[in-house]
Motif scaffolding. Sequence first.
Motif, PDB file in Angstrom:
ATOM      1  N   PHE A  53       1.027  -1.031  -0.027  1.00 18.39           N
ATOM      2  CA  PHE A  53       0.025   0.081   0.136  1.00 18.39           C
ATOM      3  C   PHE A  53       0.858   1.161  -0.004  1.00 18.39           C
ATOM      4  O   PHE A  53       0.666   1.980  -0.795  1.00 18.39           O
ATOM      5  CB  PHE A  53      -1.039   0.029   1.184  1.00 18.39           C
ATOM      6  N   ALA A  54       1.760   1.342   0.995  1.00 17.20           N
ATOM      7  CA  ALA A  54       2.625   2.561   0.865  1.00 17.20           C
ATOM      8  C   ALA A  54       3.631   2.650  -0.407  1.00 17.20           C
ATOM      9  O   ALA A  54       3.537   3.802  -0.844  1.00 17.20           O
ATOM     10  CB  ALA A  54       3.768   2.357   1.977  1.00 17.20           C
ATOM     11  N   PHE A  55       3.983   1.632  -1.201  1.00 17.86           N
ATOM     12  CA  PHE A  55       4.806   1.740  -2.254  1.00 17.86           C
ATOM     13  C   PHE A  55       3.800   2.057  -3.363  1.00 17.86           C
ATOM     14  O   PHE A  55       4.152   3.027  -3.940  1.00 17.86           O
ATOM     15  CB  PHE A  55       5.404   0.275  -2.509  1.00 17.86           C
ATOM     16  N   LEU A  56       2.718   1.509  -3.402  1.00 19.16           N
ATOM     17  CA  LEU A  56       1.796   1.820  -4.654  1.00 19.16           C
ATOM     18  C   LEU A  56       1.309   3.291  -4.474  1.00 19.16           C
ATOM     19  O   LEU A  56       1.003   3.905  -5.473  1.00 19.16           O
ATOM     20  CB  LEU A  56       0.657   0.873  -4.657  1.00 19.16           C
ATOM     21  N   SER A  57       1.159   3.860  -3.307  1.00 24.26           N
ATOM     22  CA  SER A  57       0.669   5.181  -2.979  1.00 24.26           C
ATOM     23  C   SER A  57       1.590   6.146  -3.811  1.00 24.26           C
ATOM     24  O   SER A  57       1.112   6.817  -4.500  1.00 24.26           O
ATOM     25  CB  SER A  57       0.603   5.471  -1.392  1.00 24.26           C
ATOM     26  N   GLY A  58       2.694   5.937  -3.456  1.00 22.15           N
ATOM     27  CA  GLY A  58       3.801   6.901  -4.245  1.00 22.15           C
ATOM     28  C   GLY A  58       4.033   6.737  -5.375  1.00 22.15           C
ATOM     29  O   GLY A  58       3.997   7.284  -6.528  1.00 22.15           O
ATOM     30  N   PHE A  59       4.100   5.184  -5.771  1.00 20.05           N
ATOM     31  CA  PHE A  59       4.340   4.784  -7.514  1.00 20.05           C
ATOM     32  C   PHE A  59       3.104   5.272  -8.312  1.00 20.05           C
ATOM     33  O   PHE A  59       3.309   5.729  -9.430  1.00 20.05           O
ATOM     34  CB  PHE A  59       4.134   3.394  -7.433  1.00 20.05           C
ATOM     35  N   PHE A  60       1.887   5.427  -7.622  1.00 19.17           N
ATOM     36  CA  PHE A  60       0.496   6.024  -8.403  1.00 19.17           C
ATOM     37  C   PHE A  60       0.722   7.441  -8.398  1.00 19.17           C
ATOM     38  O   PHE A  60      -0.307   8.086  -8.698  1.00 19.17           O
ATOM     39  CB  PHE A  60      -0.581   5.257  -8.034  1.00 19.17           C
ATOM     40  N   GLY A  61       1.409   7.981  -7.536  1.00 20.46           N
ATOM     41  CA  GLY A  61       1.470   9.480  -7.872  1.00 20.46           C
ATOM     42  C   GLY A  61       0.784  10.388  -6.500  1.00 20.46           C
ATOM     43  O   GLY A  61       0.942  11.442  -6.484  1.00 20.46           O
ATOM     44  N   GLY A  62       0.688   9.413  -5.480  1.00 19.67           N
ATOM     45  CA  GLY A  62       0.075   9.877  -4.128  1.00 19.67           C
ATOM     46  C   GLY A  62       1.010  10.282  -3.247  1.00 19.67           C
ATOM     47  O   GLY A  62       2.479  10.220  -3.584  1.00 19.67           O
ATOM     48  N   PRO A  63       0.944  10.222  -2.054  1.00 22.57           N
ATOM     49  CA  PRO A  63       1.933  10.543  -0.948  1.00 22.57           C
ATOM     50  C   PRO A  63       3.302   9.496  -1.043  1.00 22.57           C
ATOM     51  O   PRO A  63       2.961   8.147  -0.926  1.00 22.57           O
ATOM     52  CB  PRO A  63       1.007  10.364   0.533  1.00 22.57           C
ATOM     53  N   SER A  64       4.139   9.733  -0.737  1.00 23.16           N
ATOM     54  CA  SER A  64       5.231   8.932  -0.565  1.00 23.16           C
ATOM     55  C   SER A  64       5.608   8.309   0.626  1.00 23.16           C
ATOM     56  O   SER A  64       6.529   8.286   0.982  1.00 23.16           O
ATOM     57  CB  SER A  64       6.940   9.690  -1.168  1.00 23.16           C
ATOM     58  N   LEU A  65       4.666   7.299   0.846  1.00 21.79           N
ATOM     59  CA  LEU A  65       4.447   6.935   2.130  1.00 21.79           C
ATOM     60  C   LEU A  65       5.648   5.901   2.506  1.00 21.79           C
ATOM     61  O   LEU A  65       6.422   5.542   3.486  1.00 21.79           O
ATOM     62  CB  LEU A  65       3.197   6.063   2.584  1.00 21.79           C
ATOM     63  N   TYR A  66       6.223   4.940   1.364  1.00 24.46           N
ATOM     64  CA  TYR A  66       7.295   3.839   1.409  1.00 24.46           C
ATOM     65  C   TYR A  66       8.403   4.607   1.443  1.00 24.46           C
ATOM     66  O   TYR A  66       9.355   4.373   2.486  1.00 24.46           O
ATOM     67  CB  TYR A  66       7.198   3.066   0.152  1.00 24.46           C
ATOM     68  N   MET A  67       8.983   5.758   0.807  1.00 20.08           N
ATOM     69  CA  MET A  67      10.139   6.455   0.824  1.00 20.08           C
ATOM     70  C   MET A  67      10.002   7.077   2.398  1.00 20.08           C
ATOM     71  O   MET A  67      11.189   6.998   2.972  1.00 20.08           O
ATOM     72  CB  MET A  67       9.926   7.477  -0.141  1.00 20.08           C
ATOM     73  N   GLU A  68       9.130   7.729   3.028  1.00 21.71           N
ATOM     74  CA  GLU A  68       8.936   8.259   4.274  1.00 21.71           C
ATOM     75  C   GLU A  68       9.218   7.268   5.235  1.00 21.71           C
ATOM     76  O   GLU A  68      10.154   7.569   6.443  1.00 21.71           O
ATOM     77  CB  GLU A  68       7.787   9.015   4.588  1.00 21.71           C
ATOM     78  N   LYS A  69       8.909   5.839   5.047  1.00 22.33           N
ATOM     79  CA  LYS A  69       9.304   4.853   6.172  1.00 22.33           C
ATOM     80  C   LYS A  69      10.386   4.010   6.053  1.00 22.33           C
ATOM     81  O   LYS A  69      11.100   3.823   6.965  1.00 22.33           O
ATOM     82  CB  LYS A  69       7.900   4.180   6.311  1.00 22.33           C
ATOM     83  N   TYR A  70      10.574   3.779   4.723  1.00 25.69           N
ATOM     84  CA  TYR A  70      11.580   2.887   4.486  1.00 25.69           C
ATOM     85  C   TYR A  70      13.017   3.298   3.545  1.00 25.69           C
ATOM     86  O   TYR A  70      13.871   2.365   3.406  1.00 25.69           O
ATOM     87  CB  TYR A  70      10.816   1.644   3.812  1.00 25.69           C
ATOM     88  N   GLY A  71      12.718   4.656   3.095  1.00 21.70           N
ATOM     89  CA  GLY A  71      13.614   4.798   2.225  1.00 21.70           C
ATOM     90  C   GLY A  71      13.250   4.629   0.676  1.00 21.70           C
ATOM     91  O   GLY A  71      12.228   4.120   0.491  1.00 21.70           O
ATOM     92  N   HIS A  72      14.377   4.809  -0.197  1.00 17.17           N
ATOM     93  CA  HIS A  72      14.119   4.462  -1.513  1.00 17.17           C
ATOM     94  C   HIS A  72      13.737   2.940  -1.519  1.00 17.17           C
ATOM     95  O   HIS A  72      14.184   2.149  -1.158  1.00 17.17           O
ATOM     96  CB  HIS A  72      15.473   4.598  -2.187  1.00 17.17           C
ATOM     97  N   PRO A  73      12.726   2.851  -2.632  1.00 21.63           N
ATOM     98  CA  PRO A  73      12.153   1.523  -2.710  1.00 21.63           C
ATOM     99  C   PRO A  73      13.193   0.379  -3.310  1.00 21.63           C
ATOM    100  O   PRO A  73      13.384  -0.775  -3.021  1.00 21.63           O
ATOM    101  CB  PRO A  73      11.153   1.528  -3.897  1.00 21.63           C
ATOM    102  N   ARG A  74      14.213   0.646  -4.240  1.00 23.67           N
ATOM    103  CA  ARG A  74      15.285  -0.044  -4.827  1.00 23.67           C
ATOM    104  C   ARG A  74      14.464  -1.326  -5.170  1.00 23.67           C
ATOM    105  O   ARG A  74      14.969  -2.589  -4.442  1.00 23.67           O
ATOM    106  CB  ARG A  74      16.303  -0.222  -3.864  1.00 23.67           C
ATOM    107  N   LEU A  75      13.374  -1.446  -5.900  1.00 25.75           N
ATOM    108  CA  LEU A  75      12.564  -2.639  -5.838  1.00 25.75           C
ATOM    109  C   LEU A  75      13.455  -3.870  -6.291  1.00 25.75           C
ATOM    110  O   LEU A  75      13.159  -5.032  -6.103  1.00 25.75           O
ATOM    111  CB  LEU A  75      11.329  -2.371  -7.177  1.00 25.75           C
ATOM    112  N   ARG A  76      14.015  -3.739  -7.510  1.00 24.32           N
ATOM    113  CA  ARG A  76      14.701  -5.005  -8.028  1.00 24.32           C
ATOM    114  C   ARG A  76      15.864  -5.469  -7.095  1.00 24.32           C
ATOM    115  O   ARG A  76      15.707  -6.635  -6.485  1.00 24.32           O
ATOM    116  CB  ARG A  76      15.575  -4.873  -9.296  1.00 24.32           C
TER     117      ARG A  76
END
Length: 129
Positions: A53-76
């Motif tokens: 939820f946190a990742f997709l929020s930012g990925f879809f153009g909403g709040p950067s919840l993932y970045m705020e809590k965990y840092g850069h996603p570095r998905l791969r």
Amino acid sequence: MDLRPLEEATLYDRLTEEGLSRLVNKFYDLVHQHVVLKEIFPPDLTETREKQFAFLSGFFGGPSLYMEKYGHPRLRMRHLKFPIGETEARAWLECMRQALRDTVPDQKLREDIFAALARTAVHMINTGT
């Protein structure tokens, strides 16, 4: 409600926070039952749902919840510890397509979200299977 023209609205604006929550929860309900994916994911998907939820929020153009809590996603990089082949990517996308059908009534929005996630799923492939 965001009043920007549709062509300027983000996927997050169009989906809404509530819609994203429904999508993520339905998706992980399907993952939990999927013959291929249930072997990869932990039995308790609570944290996974929250992170998605946190990742997709930012990925879809909403709040950067993932970045705020965990840092850069570095998905791969974060997914390299899991063997992800074409079979797993297709299974993930199959669950996401069904979750979109079940939770997002707007066909154009479903298509736009799926297109964005399909590119990401292909990028996550890290094995030859």
